[in-house]
Design a protein around this motif. Structure first.
Motif, PDB file in Angstrom:
ATOM      1  N   GLN B 174       0.801  -1.349  -0.216  1.00 23.73           N
ATOM      2  CA  GLN B 174       0.055  -0.097  -0.025  1.00 23.73           C
ATOM      3  C   GLN B 174       0.997   1.260  -0.044  1.00 23.73           C
ATOM      4  O   GLN B 174       0.579   2.216  -0.488  1.00 23.73           O
ATOM      5  CB  GLN B 174      -0.979  -0.036   1.172  1.00 23.73           C
ATOM      6  CG  GLN B 174      -1.961   1.162   1.394  1.00 23.73           C
ATOM      7  CD  GLN B 174      -2.236   1.620   2.721  1.00 23.73           C
ATOM      8  OE1 GLN B 174      -1.594   0.683   3.547  1.00 23.73           O
ATOM      9  NE2 GLN B 174      -2.765   2.760   2.887  1.00 23.73           N
ATOM     10  N   ILE B 196      -7.686   5.466   7.486  1.00 23.60           N
ATOM     11  CA  ILE B 196      -7.018   5.360   6.171  1.00 23.60           C
ATOM     12  C   ILE B 196      -6.395   3.965   6.119  1.00 23.60           C
ATOM     13  O   ILE B 196      -6.427   3.023   5.296  1.00 23.60           O
ATOM     14  CB  ILE B 196      -5.704   6.246   5.945  1.00 23.60           C
ATOM     15  CG1 ILE B 196      -6.332   7.671   6.243  1.00 23.60           C
ATOM     16  CG2 ILE B 196      -5.255   6.039   4.631  1.00 23.60           C
ATOM     17  CD1 ILE B 196      -7.116   8.128   5.274  1.00 23.60           C
ATOM     18  N   PRO B 199      -9.143   0.406   6.923  1.00 22.16           N
ATOM     19  CA  PRO B 199      -9.976  -0.142   5.659  1.00 22.16           C
ATOM     20  C   PRO B 199      -9.033  -1.018   4.786  1.00 22.16           C
ATOM     21  O   PRO B 199      -9.699  -1.820   4.149  1.00 22.16           O
ATOM     22  CB  PRO B 199     -10.483   1.205   5.068  1.00 22.16           C
ATOM     23  CG  PRO B 199     -10.285   2.284   6.212  1.00 22.16           C
ATOM     24  CD  PRO B 199      -9.215   1.915   6.892  1.00 22.16           C
ATOM     25  N   HIS B 200      -7.817  -0.661   4.814  1.00 18.83           N
ATOM     26  CA  HIS B 200      -7.169  -1.429   3.779  1.00 18.83           C
ATOM     27  C   HIS B 200      -6.811  -2.898   4.271  1.00 18.83           C
ATOM     28  O   HIS B 200      -6.751  -3.780   3.357  1.00 18.83           O
ATOM     29  CB  HIS B 200      -5.505  -0.805   3.420  1.00 18.83           C
ATOM     30  CG  HIS B 200      -5.623   0.516   2.733  1.00 18.83           C
ATOM     31  ND1 HIS B 200      -5.484  -0.007   1.149  1.00 18.83           N
ATOM     32  CD2 HIS B 200      -5.686   1.585   2.874  1.00 18.83           C
ATOM     33  CE1 HIS B 200      -5.628   1.441   0.666  1.00 18.83           C
ATOM     34  NE2 HIS B 200      -5.683   2.289   1.665  1.00 18.83           N
TER      35      HIS B 200
END
Lengths: 370, 289
Positions: B174, B196, B199-200
C-alpha cells in the motif's frame, strides 16, 4: 515575497539533496521547480510542505518562519505525484476529509464540496471510488481535495507524471486555468521543460541540489546563465569546436550549444540565401523526423551533429541530401557561466526571410527578421 | 494438425493429469479420514453420540478450549495489528530481527513452547520467585503451569504470527502516500489508522483472525505440556487424546464423537472464511465498476 527560502540545506546521510537554496516567490504566482530526477526539486517542495525538515536555513510563508510549524498548520494544499487519494473513500469523502478534521459543520462541508465538484467538473461522480475514475479525473479529485480547506499555498509534486501523454496536454491547460481562477500561489515540481515553460510563469531550475537559475520561462529560454541550464533547456546539441564555423572565433570557452532555432538549413539553389552561401557550412541530412507541424532534421556538419527545424511549407528534403547551414548564434559556456555569441559575419546585415525561427531574438540584436 | 492446436491438446492432457492427482490426494489424505471420524462417532447411534458429548469432562474441555481461543484471538489481533503497523510504516534498527522473531512460532515445535513455559514459570523456573512474591503481596494463588493461565499462554504463543503475517504484505504494497496525505491535512495517528490504514487491512485482519481461531482450537502440543488435569485444564484435543488412550471401544467411539465436534467447528470456520473472501471479491468488482 509570499514564500521565501533562506540558506536551506538538507542532507540524507552523505548525500546532499539541497545546497544553500535561496529564493522568493511572489503572492499569486505559479512557479515550476524544474530539474532532472535527483536534482533536489521534490526535496525542496517537501520541505516547504513540512514533510521533510531542513538541516539549516529558514522557510518563510507569509512573513512567518514555519520551520517549527506542523504541516497541517502551514495553510498549504498538497497534490501528491500518485495523487494518494484515499482508496476506501468516495470522491465526496476524499474532498471532505480535510474539512472534517477541521471540525467544519456538516452543512458547510457539503456546500464547500459541491462548490469544488462544480469547479473541477466532477459533478455526478461524488459517489465513485478512486479506482472507478480515469487518470485525469483522479488528478482533479486530488486538486479539489487539496483546495478544500482553502489553503493559501498549493504544492504539486509532478502533477502530470501519472497521466498518459494524450490527456497530459489537456490537463496542463486545465490546471493553469484553474489555478488562475482560484488565484492561489502555487509551486509545482516537474522534470519536463515543456510542462514548466507552458504552465508556469516563473521557473526555478535545479541541478544536483543547487538552484541554477530563476526567471520567467522566456528569460530562462533566452538567457540561460549556467552551462547546465544552457544544455538542459530547449533542444540543444552540445559541441566542442564551435570555432570551426564561419563567424565564430575561439574564445575562452569549454563548449557551445546550438539550438534548432539558431540555424537555417537551405538548399544550395535557394535564392533568398544566395548572398550567404559563403558564410554557411556544408552539411548532410542524416535523419528526418516528422513532427506534425514541422520537420526535425539532424544534420552532419563535418562530424558535428546539429538539430534543425524546417517548415513543411518549404521544399522537400531527403536523407543524404547535401544542404547549406547558416548558424546565426550559439551559447558558449565556460566553467560556470553561459554567453550568447552572435555570428560576426552576419552583424549589420538584414536577413529577409519569412520563416526564420529566430523571432525570439529579433528586437535586441543587430539584424532583423522582416 | 498445426502447432497451436497440438500445444492446446498437450496442455489439456496436463490439466487432466494434474486434476486426477490433486483430487486423489485430497480424498485419501483429507476427505476419507474426516468422513471416517464422523462415521465412527455415529457407530453406536445418535443417542450415544449425544451422550458421549454430554459428560462433565467434555463440557469442561469445550469451555477451556473456547476460553483459550477467544483470549488468544483478542490478544493476537491486537498484537498483530500493532506489529504489522510498526514493521511496515516505521523504519528502525533491528526491524528485520523483530520480523524474524515474530515468525518463530511458525517454525518451532509447540511442545518446545510448552516446555519453555514450564522452564520459565514452573517450580524451578526463573520467573517463579516473581510470581510467588506477587501472590504473597496480593494474597492470591495464581498458578501458570498446569493451570488455565498456562493453557491460555501456550495458545497465544502458538498462534501469535497469524494476524500480523496476513496484514504485513497488504500494508507493504500500500505504501505511505495516503497516510502522508492525511497527516498533511492534520489527521492524528489514531485517526489515520482508523480511517486510512485499517480499511485497507480489514479483510486481511478478518482472515488472520479466522486462521488464528482455527489454529487455537486445534492446538495440542504446547497445551499438552502445560495441562495435566482432566476436567479442569484439558482442552478438546487433550480430551480426545485421553478418551482414545483409555482404550475401551466405548471410549474410542466417544473420542470420535468429540473429534467430530472439532471437525464441525473447523468446517464452520472454513465456510466463514469463504463467505468473507467472496463478499470481498464482490465488493472489489463493484468498485472496479
Amino acid at each position: 515575497m509570499y514564500v521565501e527560502l533562506k540558506g536551506i540545506n538538507k542532507n540524507y546521510g552523505d548525500y546532499q539533496a539541497t545546497k544553500d537554496a535561496n529564493f522568493g516567490i511572489e503572492k499569486g504566482s505559479l512557479v515550476a521547480l524544474l530539474g532532472p530526477s535527483g536534482s533536489g526539486k521534490t526535496t525542496i517542495l517537501r520541505m516547504i510542505a513540512g514533510l521533510e525538515t531542513p538541516d539549516s536555513g529558514d522557510i518563510i510563508i507569509d512573513g512567518k518562519r514555519v520551520n517549527d510549524i506542523a504541516p497541517a498548520d502551514r495553510g498549504i494544499g498538497f497534490v501528491f505525484q500518485s495523487y494518494a487519494l484515499f482508496r476506501y473513500m468516495t470522491v465526496y469523502e476524499n474532498i471532505a476529509f480535510g474539512l472534517e478534521l477541521k471540525k467544519v459543520p456538516k452543512a458547510k462541508i457539503k456546500e464547500r464540496v459541491q462548490e469544488l465538484l462544480e469547479l473541477t467538473s466532477l459533478k455526478g461522480l461524488e459517489d465513485r471510488y478512486p479506482n472507478q475514475l480515469s487518470g485525469g479525473q483522479r488528478q482533479r479529485v486530488a486538486f479539489a481535495r487539496a483546495l478544500a480547506p482553502n489553503p493559501s499555498l498549493l504544492l504539486l509534486d509532478e502533477p502530470f507524471a501519472a497521466i498518459d501523454a494524450k490527456v497530459r496536454q489537456e490537463l496542463r491547460t486545465w490546471l493553469r486555468k484553474m489555478i488562475y481562477k482560484v488565484g492561489i500561489t502555487s509551486i509545482f515540481v516537474t522534470h519536463d521543460q515543456d510542462e514548466a515553460v507552458e504552465v508556469a510563469d516563473q521557473i526555478i531550475v535545479t541541478n544536483k541540489g543547487r538552484i541554477e537559475q530563476i526567471g520567467s520561462p522566456l528569460d530562462i529560454y533566452k538567457n540561460p546563465e549556467t552551462p547546465f541550464v544552457t544544455e538542459f533547456i530547449g533542444q540543444s546539441s552540445v559541441i566542442e569546436d564551435y570555432h570551426r564555423f564561419h563567424g565564430f572565433e575561439k574564445g575562452n570557452y569549454q563548449g557551445a550549444v546550438i539550438r534548432p532555432e539558431f540555424v537555417e538549413v537551405f538548399k544550395r539553389d535557394n535564392r533568398e540565401f544566395n548572398n550567404y552561401i559563403d558564410l554557411s557550412e556544408e552539411g548532410e541530412i542524416i535523419d528526418i523526423l516528422f513532427r506534425g507541424n514541422s520537420l526535425e532534421l539532424t544534420v552532419d556538419l563535418h562530424g558535428v551533429m546539429i538539430t534543425a527545424h524546417r517548415s513543411l511549407e518549404r521544399r522537400e528534403v531527403k536523407v543524404g541530401e547535401k544542404v547549406r547551414v547558416l548558424i546565426y548564434r550559439l551559447f558558449a559556456f565556460d566553467e560556470d557561466r553561459a554567453y550568447l555569441l552572435e555570428n560576426e559575419n552576419l552583424k549589420g546585415r538584414n536577413i529577409n526571410i519569412d520563416n526564420l525561427e529566430s523571432y525570439l531574438y529579433n528586437e535586441e540584436y543587430d539584424f532583423f527578421v522582416i | 494438425m498445426n502447432w497451436v492446436e497440438e500445444n492446446k491438446k498437450k496442455a489439456g492432457k496436463t490439466k487432466v493429469i494434474l486434476i486426477i492427482i490433486s483430487v486423489l490426494f485430497v480424498f485419501f489424505m483429507l476427505v476419507f479420514p474426516l468422513v471416517s471420524v464422523i462415521a465412527n462417532s455415529l457407530k453406536e447411534g445418535f443417542g450415544y453420540y449425544i451422550q458421549s458429548l454430554n459428560t462433565k469432562y467434555v463440557k469442561s474441555a469445550l469451555l477451556v478450549t473456547l476460553l483459550a481461543t477467544v483470549i488468544a484471538v483478542i490478544v493476537n489481533t491486537f498484537f498483530g495489528l500493532l506489529a504489522g503497523w510498526l514493521l511496515t510504516k516505521f523504519s528502525f534498527k533491528g526491524k528485520q530481527v523483530l520480523a524474524t522473531l515474530i515468525d518463530i512460532p511458525f517454525s518451532i515445535s509447540p511442545v518446545i513452547a510448552g516446555l519453555a513455559f514450564i522452564m520459565t514459570f514452573g517450580r524451578l523456573g526463573w520467573a517463579n520467585p516473581i510470581l510467588e512474591s506477587i501472590n504473597q503481596a496480593l494474597g492470591t494463588d495464581i498458578q501458570i503451569v498446569f493451570a488455565l493461565p498456562g493453557v491460555v499462554l501456550a495458545t497465544i504463543f502458538v498462534t501469535f504470527p497469524f494476524v500480523s503475517r496476513e496484514i504485513i504484505p497488504v500494508l507493504n504494497t500500500q505504501g505511505k502516500d495516503e497516510e502522508e496525505a492525511a497527516a498533511l491535512m492534520g489527521a492524528g495517528g489514531f485517526t489515520i489508522f482508523r480511517k486510512i490504514t485499517f480499511p485497507h487491512i480489514k479483510w486481511a485482519t478478518i482472515y488472520g483472525v479466522i486462521l488464528c481461531t482455527a489454529r487455537a482450537l486445534g492446538e495440542f502440543g504446547a497445551v499438552a505440556a502445560l495441562s495435566k488435569t482432566r476436567g479442569k485444564t484439558f482442552t478438546l484435543p487433550l480430551e480426545i487424546d485421553a478418551l482414545y488412550l483409555a482404550g475401551s471401544s466405548d471410549s474410542i467411539t466417544a473420542a470420535f464423537s468429540v473429534s467430530s465436534l472439532l471437525v464441525i467447528i473447523a468446517i464452520i470456520v472454513l465456510i466463514l472464511r469463504n463467505f468473507f473472501e467472496h463478499s470481498e471479491k464482490v465488493k472489489g468488482e463493484k468498485k472496479e465498476g
